[in-house]
Design a protein around this motif. Sequence first.
Motif, mmCIF file in Angstrom:
data_model
loop_
_atom_site.group_PDB
_atom_site.id
_atom_site.type_symbol
_atom_site.label_atom_id
_atom_site.label_comp_id
_atom_site.label_asym_id
_atom_site.label_seq_id
_atom_site.Cartn_x
_atom_site.Cartn_y
_atom_site.Cartn_z
ATOM 1 N N UNK A 114 0.831 -1.194 0.000
ATOM 2 C CA UNK A 114 0.000 0.000 0.000
ATOM 3 C C UNK A 114 0.865 1.243 0.000
ATOM 4 N N UNK A 115 0.520 2.193 -0.875
ATOM 5 C CA UNK A 115 1.342 3.396 -1.035
ATOM 6 C C UNK A 115 0.500 4.659 -0.951
ATOM 7 N N UNK A 116 -0.478 4.657 -0.036
ATOM 8 C CA UNK A 116 -1.300 5.848 0.151
ATOM 9 C C UNK A 116 -0.600 6.883 1.010
ATOM 10 N N UNK A 117 -1.399 7.679 1.713
ATOM 11 C CA UNK A 117 -0.836 8.778 2.501
ATOM 12 C C UNK A 117 0.117 8.268 3.566
ATOM 13 N N UNK A 118 -0.229 7.164 4.224
ATOM 14 C CA UNK A 118 0.624 6.632 5.290
ATOM 15 C C UNK A 118 1.802 5.871 4.695
ATOM 16 N N UNK A 119 1.538 4.961 3.766
ATOM 17 C CA UNK A 119 2.604 4.186 3.156
ATOM 18 C C UNK A 119 3.656 5.064 2.500
ATOM 19 N N UNK A 120 3.224 6.149 1.856
ATOM 20 C CA UNK A 120 4.176 7.046 1.219
ATOM 21 C C UNK A 120 5.094 7.716 2.224
ATOM 22 N N UNK A 121 4.529 8.118 3.372
ATOM 23 C CA UNK A 121 5.357 8.730 4.418
ATOM 24 C C UNK A 121 6.365 7.733 4.983
ATOM 25 N N UNK A 122 5.900 6.505 5.225
ATOM 26 C CA UNK A 122 6.805 5.471 5.736
ATOM 27 C C UNK A 122 7.913 5.202 4.724
ATOM 28 N N UNK A 123 7.557 5.155 3.441
ATOM 29 C CA UNK A 123 8.552 4.887 2.406
ATOM 30 C C UNK A 123 9.648 5.941 2.403
ATOM 31 N N UNK A 124 9.274 7.206 2.481
ATOM 32 C CA UNK A 124 10.285 8.276 2.456
ATOM 33 C C UNK A 124 11.212 8.184 3.673
ATOM 34 N N UNK A 125 10.641 7.866 4.834
ATOM 35 C CA UNK A 125 11.470 7.735 6.039
ATOM 36 C C UNK A 125 12.433 6.565 5.908
ATOM 37 N N UNK A 126 11.967 5.458 5.364
ATOM 38 C CA UNK A 126 12.818 4.285 5.226
ATOM 39 C C UNK A 126 13.950 4.519 4.227
ATOM 40 N N UNK A 127 13.636 5.196 3.143
ATOM 41 C CA UNK A 127 14.688 5.532 2.177
ATOM 42 C C UNK A 127 15.754 6.397 2.849
ATOM 43 N N UNK A 128 15.302 7.366 3.657
ATOM 44 C CA UNK A 128 16.254 8.225 4.361
ATOM 45 C C UNK A 128 17.121 7.437 5.333
ATOM 46 N N UNK A 129 16.592 6.327 5.879
ATOM 47 C CA UNK A 129 17.355 5.490 6.809
ATOM 48 C C UNK A 129 18.248 4.474 6.099
ATOM 49 N N UNK A 130 18.184 4.444 4.769
ATOM 50 C CA UNK A 130 19.087 3.588 4.014
ATOM 51 C C UNK A 130 18.517 2.262 3.582
#
Length: 349
Positions: free
Chosen positions: A177-193
Amino acid sequence: MNQPIPVLAAGDDFVLNRLLIEALHAASDASSWQPRELELPWPHTPFGRIAEVDEASGSEEAMIDALAGVRVCLTQMAPLTERVLAACPDLELFAVSRGGPVNANLAAATAHGVRVTYAPGRNAESTAEHTLALMLAAMRRVPQAHDSMRAGRWDSRLFAYQATGLEIAGSTVGLVGAGAIGGRVARALVALGAEVLIADPYADPATLPDGTRLVALPELLASSAVVSLHARLTEETRGLIGAAELAAMPPGSVLVNCARGGLVDYPALATALREGHLFAAGLDVYDNEPLAPDHPLRSAPNVVLTPHLAGASRATARRAATLVAAEAARWLRGEPPRHCANPAVLAAS
């Protein structure tokens, strides 16, 4: 001079009446409104089914009394049933400060000419942060370390290789799922490597966060050290993660669910944890709530459990109040609602 319009703030001990009224006055001229208040017993008394609506708090009787002469109601949990609607003919707008107005009978509201609005995204930030908190707590075994310290131990055995935790950096994390919540989690995870995979049949690849990749669910399950669920619960997604899907995840992987309990076969998840196929799980939502005392998850190893708290932040409560107050201000100006759950009522009016 126009008379102020009666408006009911039917808040609770999360989305406070004070927040609803303050937001209403900030969104429009305070002199336009004549506020009334009804305080609902949630969360100290669990919500539940009232007449034909779900996840509601209070009673039909209290709503009927409070809505006498009221044209606008701002609420989170108040029940809007056929009986309430029939007894309150002045009501025109029922603004619900939740992502889905399950506490409102939409068909009856439409028949009575009442607009029902909702508040998508009100808890997206809070739920994304809670997802990360559960993910990290499960991966680093924070609860076990905390319990050992509270028990008076300094457990250096947790430094043994087999007892140590996992890192997000360098791991593949799959988001369903890549909605409002999934998108936010994705950006944070990318930032964490992390390498982030997304499975979402409705996602537009052009709108996905940078650093993520869209894949089919089987590839995501087979490739991810951590799988986090962010899908809506529909007939299509109910039971999305069952015994076969859990078996398809790599040995030693982690499952996180802050979306809906119905997405997961939880007895199968408890078995996967007990048998050691999964390293850990972090859960905020369940197949039946509240979670039964004898539910197998309560005795499963390496699971972090929270009682449906992902959206519980003060910022979420303030955003919820702001979103419903904005709908009341649009109604006052004669504008259509931004988020209408029963759009047929607009055509009829």
